[in-house]
Design a protein around this motif. Structure first.
Motif, PDB file in Angstrom:
ATOM      1  N   PRO A  42       0.797  21.196  -8.473  1.00  0.00           N
ATOM      2  CA  PRO A  42       0.165  19.923  -8.092  1.00  0.00           C
ATOM      3  C   PRO A  42       0.084  19.729  -6.580  1.00  0.00           C
ATOM      4  O   PRO A  42       0.940  20.191  -5.827  1.00  0.00           O
ATOM      5  CB  PRO A  42       1.075  18.869  -8.740  1.00  0.00           C
ATOM      6  N   VAL A  43      -0.965  19.026  -6.167  1.00  0.00           N
ATOM      7  CA  VAL A  43      -1.110  18.626  -4.771  1.00  0.00           C
ATOM      8  C   VAL A  43      -0.039  17.580  -4.456  1.00  0.00           C
ATOM      9  O   VAL A  43       0.181  16.650  -5.231  1.00  0.00           O
ATOM     10  CB  VAL A  43      -2.512  18.033  -4.532  1.00  0.00           C
ATOM     11  N   SER A  44       0.622  17.722  -3.335  1.00  0.00           N
ATOM     12  CA  SER A  44       1.660  16.778  -2.933  1.00  0.00           C
ATOM     13  C   SER A  44       1.120  15.846  -1.853  1.00  0.00           C
ATOM     14  O   SER A  44       0.563  16.308  -0.854  1.00  0.00           O
ATOM     15  CB  SER A  44       2.889  17.518  -2.406  1.00  0.00           C
ATOM     16  N   LEU A  45       1.275  14.557  -2.076  1.00  0.00           N
ATOM     17  CA  LEU A  45       0.834  13.545  -1.117  1.00  0.00           C
ATOM     18  C   LEU A  45       2.009  12.649  -0.729  1.00  0.00           C
ATOM     19  O   LEU A  45       2.889  12.384  -1.549  1.00  0.00           O
ATOM     20  CB  LEU A  45      -0.270  12.660  -1.708  1.00  0.00           C
ATOM     21  N   THR A  46       1.976  12.161   0.496  1.00  0.00           N
ATOM     22  CA  THR A  46       2.952  11.173   0.952  1.00  0.00           C
ATOM     23  C   THR A  46       2.225   9.857   1.198  1.00  0.00           C
ATOM     24  O   THR A  46       1.160   9.834   1.815  1.00  0.00           O
ATOM     25  CB  THR A  46       3.646  11.623   2.245  1.00  0.00           C
ATOM     26  N   PHE A  47       2.812   8.782   0.713  1.00  0.00           N
ATOM     27  CA  PHE A  47       2.208   7.447   0.810  1.00  0.00           C
ATOM     28  C   PHE A  47       3.217   6.504   1.432  1.00  0.00           C
ATOM     29  O   PHE A  47       4.344   6.395   0.967  1.00  0.00           O
ATOM     30  CB  PHE A  47       1.806   6.979  -0.596  1.00  0.00           C
ATOM     31  N   TRP A  48       2.790   5.821   2.510  1.00  0.00           N
ATOM     32  CA  TRP A  48       3.653   4.828   3.160  1.00  0.00           C
ATOM     33  C   TRP A  48       3.154   3.425   2.843  1.00  0.00           C
ATOM     34  O   TRP A  48       1.974   3.116   3.009  1.00  0.00           O
ATOM     35  CB  TRP A  48       3.637   5.021   4.674  1.00  0.00           C
ATOM     36  N   SER A  49       4.070   2.567   2.402  1.00  0.00           N
ATOM     37  CA  SER A  49       3.701   1.188   2.059  1.00  0.00           C
ATOM     38  C   SER A  49       4.917   0.291   2.206  1.00  0.00           C
ATOM     39  O   SER A  49       6.057   0.753   2.167  1.00  0.00           O
ATOM     40  CB  SER A  49       3.169   1.111   0.632  1.00  0.00           C
ATOM     41  N   VAL A  51       4.850  -2.755   0.263  1.00  0.00           N
ATOM     42  CA  VAL A  51       4.744  -3.654  -0.886  1.00  0.00           C
ATOM     43  C   VAL A  51       5.966  -3.507  -1.795  1.00  0.00           C
ATOM     44  O   VAL A  51       6.305  -2.389  -2.203  1.00  0.00           O
ATOM     45  CB  VAL A  51       3.467  -3.366  -1.697  1.00  0.00           C
ATOM     46  N   PRO A  52       6.646  -4.614  -2.134  1.00  0.00           N
ATOM     47  CA  PRO A  52       7.792  -4.530  -3.040  1.00  0.00           C
ATOM     48  C   PRO A  52       7.373  -4.001  -4.414  1.00  0.00           C
ATOM     49  O   PRO A  52       6.329  -4.363  -4.936  1.00  0.00           O
ATOM     50  CB  PRO A  52       8.276  -5.986  -3.143  1.00  0.00           C
ATOM     51  N   ASN A  53       8.176  -3.130  -4.956  1.00  0.00           N
ATOM     52  CA  ASN A  53       7.982  -2.619  -6.318  1.00  0.00           C
ATOM     53  C   ASN A  53       6.695  -1.820  -6.511  1.00  0.00           C
ATOM     54  O   ASN A  53       6.260  -1.613  -7.653  1.00  0.00           O
ATOM     55  CB  ASN A  53       8.022  -3.766  -7.344  1.00  0.00           C
ATOM     56  N   ILE A  54       6.076  -1.359  -5.423  1.00  0.00           N
ATOM     57  CA  ILE A  54       4.859  -0.570  -5.578  1.00  0.00           C
ATOM     58  C   ILE A  54       5.160   0.797  -6.197  1.00  0.00           C
ATOM     59  O   ILE A  54       4.259   1.499  -6.669  1.00  0.00           O
ATOM     60  CB  ILE A  54       4.135  -0.406  -4.224  1.00  0.00           C
ATOM     61  N   GLN A  55       6.445   1.170  -6.224  1.00  0.00           N
ATOM     62  CA  GLN A  55       6.843   2.433  -6.841  1.00  0.00           C
ATOM     63  C   GLN A  55       6.386   2.503  -8.298  1.00  0.00           C
ATOM     64  O   GLN A  55       6.044   3.575  -8.795  1.00  0.00           O
ATOM     65  CB  GLN A  55       8.359   2.596  -6.768  1.00  0.00           C
ATOM     66  N   LYS A  56       6.352   1.349  -8.986  1.00  0.00           N
ATOM     67  CA  LYS A  56       5.922   1.339 -10.389  1.00  0.00           C
ATOM     68  C   LYS A  56       4.479   1.810 -10.526  1.00  0.00           C
ATOM     69  O   LYS A  56       4.134   2.537 -11.458  1.00  0.00           O
ATOM     70  CB  LYS A  56       6.070  -0.068 -10.973  1.00  0.00           C
ATOM     71  N   ALA A  57       3.624   1.388  -9.599  1.00  0.00           N
ATOM     72  CA  ALA A  57       2.227   1.817  -9.634  1.00  0.00           C
ATOM     73  C   ALA A  57       2.114   3.296  -9.278  1.00  0.00           C
ATOM     74  O   ALA A  57       1.309   4.033  -9.871  1.00  0.00           O
ATOM     75  CB  ALA A  57       1.390   0.969  -8.684  1.00  0.00           C
ATOM     76  N   VAL A  58       2.900   3.738  -8.313  1.00  0.00           N
ATOM     77  CA  VAL A  58       2.891   5.162  -7.942  1.00  0.00           C
ATOM     78  C   VAL A  58       3.335   6.012  -9.124  1.00  0.00           C
ATOM     79  O   VAL A  58       2.743   7.066  -9.414  1.00  0.00           O
ATOM     80  CB  VAL A  58       3.801   5.399  -6.723  1.00  0.00           C
ATOM     81  N   ASP A  59       4.365   5.565  -9.828  1.00  0.00           N
ATOM     82  CA  ASP A  59       4.843   6.300 -11.009  1.00  0.00           C
ATOM     83  C   ASP A  59       3.760   6.376 -12.077  1.00  0.00           C
ATOM     84  O   ASP A  59       3.593   7.415 -12.736  1.00  0.00           O
ATOM     85  CB  ASP A  59       6.085   5.626 -11.585  1.00  0.00           C
ATOM     86  N   ALA A  60       3.021   5.276 -12.242  1.00  0.00           N
ATOM     87  CA  ALA A  60       1.947   5.267 -13.241  1.00  0.00           C
ATOM     88  C   ALA A  60       0.845   6.247 -12.855  1.00  0.00           C
ATOM     89  O   ALA A  60       0.278   6.931 -13.716  1.00  0.00           O
ATOM     90  CB  ALA A  60       1.380   3.860 -13.380  1.00  0.00           C
ATOM     91  N   PHE A  61       0.534   6.336 -11.574  1.00  0.00           N
ATOM     92  CA  PHE A  61      -0.469   7.302 -11.123  1.00  0.00           C
ATOM     93  C   PHE A  61       0.013   8.724 -11.385  1.00  0.00           C
ATOM     94  O   PHE A  61      -0.728   9.562 -11.932  1.00  0.00           O
ATOM     95  CB  PHE A  61      -0.755   7.122  -9.632  1.00  0.00           C
ATOM     96  N   ASN A  62       1.245   9.021 -11.000  1.00  0.00           N
ATOM     97  CA  ASN A  62       1.769  10.373 -11.196  1.00  0.00           C
ATOM     98  C   ASN A  62       1.778  10.774 -12.665  1.00  0.00           C
ATOM     99  O   ASN A  62       1.497  11.932 -13.003  1.00  0.00           O
ATOM    100  CB  ASN A  62       3.187  10.470 -10.613  1.00  0.00           C
ATOM    101  N   THR A  74       8.966   3.850   1.896  1.00  0.00           N
ATOM    102  CA  THR A  74       8.871   2.448   2.273  1.00  0.00           C
ATOM    103  C   THR A  74       8.995   2.303   3.786  1.00  0.00           C
ATOM    104  O   THR A  74       9.869   2.916   4.410  1.00  0.00           O
ATOM    105  CB  THR A  74       9.981   1.632   1.590  1.00  0.00           C
ATOM    106  N   ILE A  75       8.104   1.488   4.353  1.00  0.00           N
ATOM    107  CA  ILE A  75       8.084   1.302   5.803  1.00  0.00           C
ATOM    108  C   ILE A  75       8.150  -0.186   6.145  1.00  0.00           C
ATOM    109  O   ILE A  75       7.949  -1.050   5.293  1.00  0.00           O
ATOM    110  CB  ILE A  75       6.811   1.903   6.428  1.00  0.00           C
ATOM    111  N   THR A  76       8.407  -0.461   7.400  1.00  0.00           N
ATOM    112  CA  THR A  76       8.361  -1.824   7.916  1.00  0.00           C
ATOM    113  C   THR A  76       6.928  -2.136   8.305  1.00  0.00           C
ATOM    114  O   THR A  76       6.272  -1.325   8.966  1.00  0.00           O
ATOM    115  CB  THR A  76       9.263  -1.960   9.157  1.00  0.00           C
ATOM    116  N   PRO A  77       6.390  -3.285   7.902  1.00  0.00           N
ATOM    117  CA  PRO A  77       4.992  -3.592   8.246  1.00  0.00           C
ATOM    118  C   PRO A  77       4.817  -3.925   9.707  1.00  0.00           C
ATOM    119  O   PRO A  77       5.760  -4.320  10.389  1.00  0.00           O
ATOM    120  CB  PRO A  77       4.687  -4.805   7.356  1.00  0.00           C
TER     121      PRO A  77
END
Length: 446
Positions: A42-49, A51-62, A74-77
């Motif tokens: 699989p292609v590996s991507l890194t995503f910085w965000s 947003v609280p609990n956005i991990q759930k959406a990332v898990d759904a995509f994966n 997770t980053i500071t805005p």
């Protein structure tokens, strides 16, 4: 909200004047990558965000895209947090593939050569998104970012305390001032709100709703009109509240502010649609006591007018990614797939950028959000607020400098160094000087 910004050609001309690297923000072919990927490799991507609990959406995509694996960091805005790291990463060649960037900062990222042209992969996706939000990531006809969400403003308030004190949700700013007086008369330890001098996007949203925009272009020149009659009216209003000690001056989203939300010392907050998660997450024991009303209105407005905190956010594909196609596929899915949007809505990411919300059940029945607000469907308020945001607001390609100058000047005013009106005037002067220092053609107005 939707910031109309000059097209790529104009930004490029301004970048030339500023001595910036034009080639980095010109129209270039995206670098390789595959949108499908191989489940075995699989292609590996890194995503910085942030947003609280956005991990759930990332898990759904994966789970639904075995050929692409996304790792969330997770980053500071804001300019002093994640943005600085993103820009440094682009220069060093180790930036994330996809990053959350505010609509207000996309022009700055563009002229700094930090955005990847993804037109080849995203050009057919425009119809999925609200037009103004889609256009925030388009420059010179080229697509550089996928819109995520806007932050239409509303008034969060402690309905239980307002009812106890016989106060209705303020429909006008005069009502807001009157309610502030009543609250102090009923409880000297309670305030209707705080003036958040630490939050430039918040103050800008107040100015946006007040009327005249701050930045525009005439030919290849910028015109700065921060010190205008509408902004001065707004500043004088809040200065009067400060002088009369009817609002607090502590920073919002600070430990002291969270404690005040918990104890009822702060009974209201003018915040973005994503703010519901801030209150829920930091004052859980106040569940069922809050409600949301539209932003108070200025007299003489022909129609309801709202604003958006910092415009909103996009999922930007950053320059240097080796998997632009896969990164774009992830960004589009994250912000348009009903499953993802439904997750993110409850996570507090803002008002959806997707055009068709009929398949987003949490907009109609949200067992997480609605009970906290006494059963109110708060999304009805923010849907109307989003539709009432002025569409002619523009952001400059130096939003980080704008934020720094405004917060410094506002904090000084709150501490007694001049007034808020002076703070906005000083900010205009600073921005003219800042933009001229970058070689931009700029004039001041009012």
């Amino acid at each position: 909200m939707g910031s109309k910004v000059p097209g790529l050609a104009r930004l490029t001309a301004l970048a030339v004047a500023a001595g910036l690297a034009v080639a980095a923000c010109g129209a270039t072919e995206p670098e390789g990558g595959t949108a499908v990927g191989d489940p075995a490799q699989p292609v590996s991507l890194t995503f910085w965000s942030w947003v609280p609990n956005i991990q759930k959406a990332v898990d759904a995509f994966n789970a639904s895209h075995p050929g692409i694996k996304v790792k969330l960091e997770t980053i500071t805005p804001g300019p002093d947090g994640g943005y600085a790291k993103m820009l440094a990463g682009v220069k060093a060649g180790n930036a994330p593939d996809v990053a959350q960037v505010g609509y207000d900062s996309l022009p700055s990222f563009l002229v700094n050569g930090a955005l990847q042209d993804i037109t080849e992969y995203a050009g057919d996706d425009a119809a999925k998104f609200v037009d103004w939000q889609w256009q925030t990531g388009v420059f010179g006809g080229k697509v550089y970012a996928i819109p995520q969400a806007s932050g239409p403003m509303g008034f969060y308030y402690r309905k239980d305390l307002f009812d106890k004190w016989g106060i209705e949700a303020p429909k006008t700013w005069d009502d807001f001032a009157a309610a502030a007086k009543t609250i102090q008369a009923k409880d000297k330890k309670a305030y209707i709100s705080t003036f958040a001098a630490n939050q430039a996007p918040w103050m800008i949203a107040l100015a946006q709703q007040a009327g005249q925009q701050w930045f525009g272009t005439e030919g290849d020149s910028w015109k700065v009109t921060i010190d205008n009659p509408d902004t001065r009216r707004m500043a004088a209003f809040w200065q009067k509240l400060l002088d009369d000690k009817l609002v607090k001056t502590e920073a919002d989203m600070s430990n002291a502010w969270y404690k005040d939300l918990q104890t009822g010392a702060i009974t209201g907050w003018i915040g973005g649609s994503w703010g519901d998660a801030i209150i829920r997450g930091n004052a859980p024991d106040t569940a069922g006591k809050w409600a949301v009303a539209p932003m108070p209105q200025w007299p003489g407005a022909a129609k309801t007018v709202s604003a958006s905190w910092g415009g909103g956010s996009a999922s930007a594909v950053l320059k240097g990614t080796k998997n632009a196609a896969a990164a774009t596929e992830f960004a589009v899915w994250l912000n348009s797939a009903p499953e993802s949007v439904n997750i993110l809505l409850s996570a507090g990411y803002g008002w959806p950028s997707v055009k068709d919300t009929s398949q987003i059940p949490n907009l109609r029945k949200d067992d997480t959000v609605f009970p906290f607000y006494g059963g109110q469907n708060i999304w009805d308020v923010f849907k109307e607020a989003d539709a009432a945001v002025t569409l002619d607001w523009r952001w400059p390609p130096v939003s980080d400098a704008l934020y720094a100058s405004l917060t410094d000047n506002a904090k000084a005013a709150v501490q007694g160094e001049g007034t808020l009106t002076d703070a906005f005037a000083r900010t205009q002067q600073a921005m003219v000087e800042q933009m001229k220092a970058k070689g931009l053609s700029v004039t001041a107005g009012g």
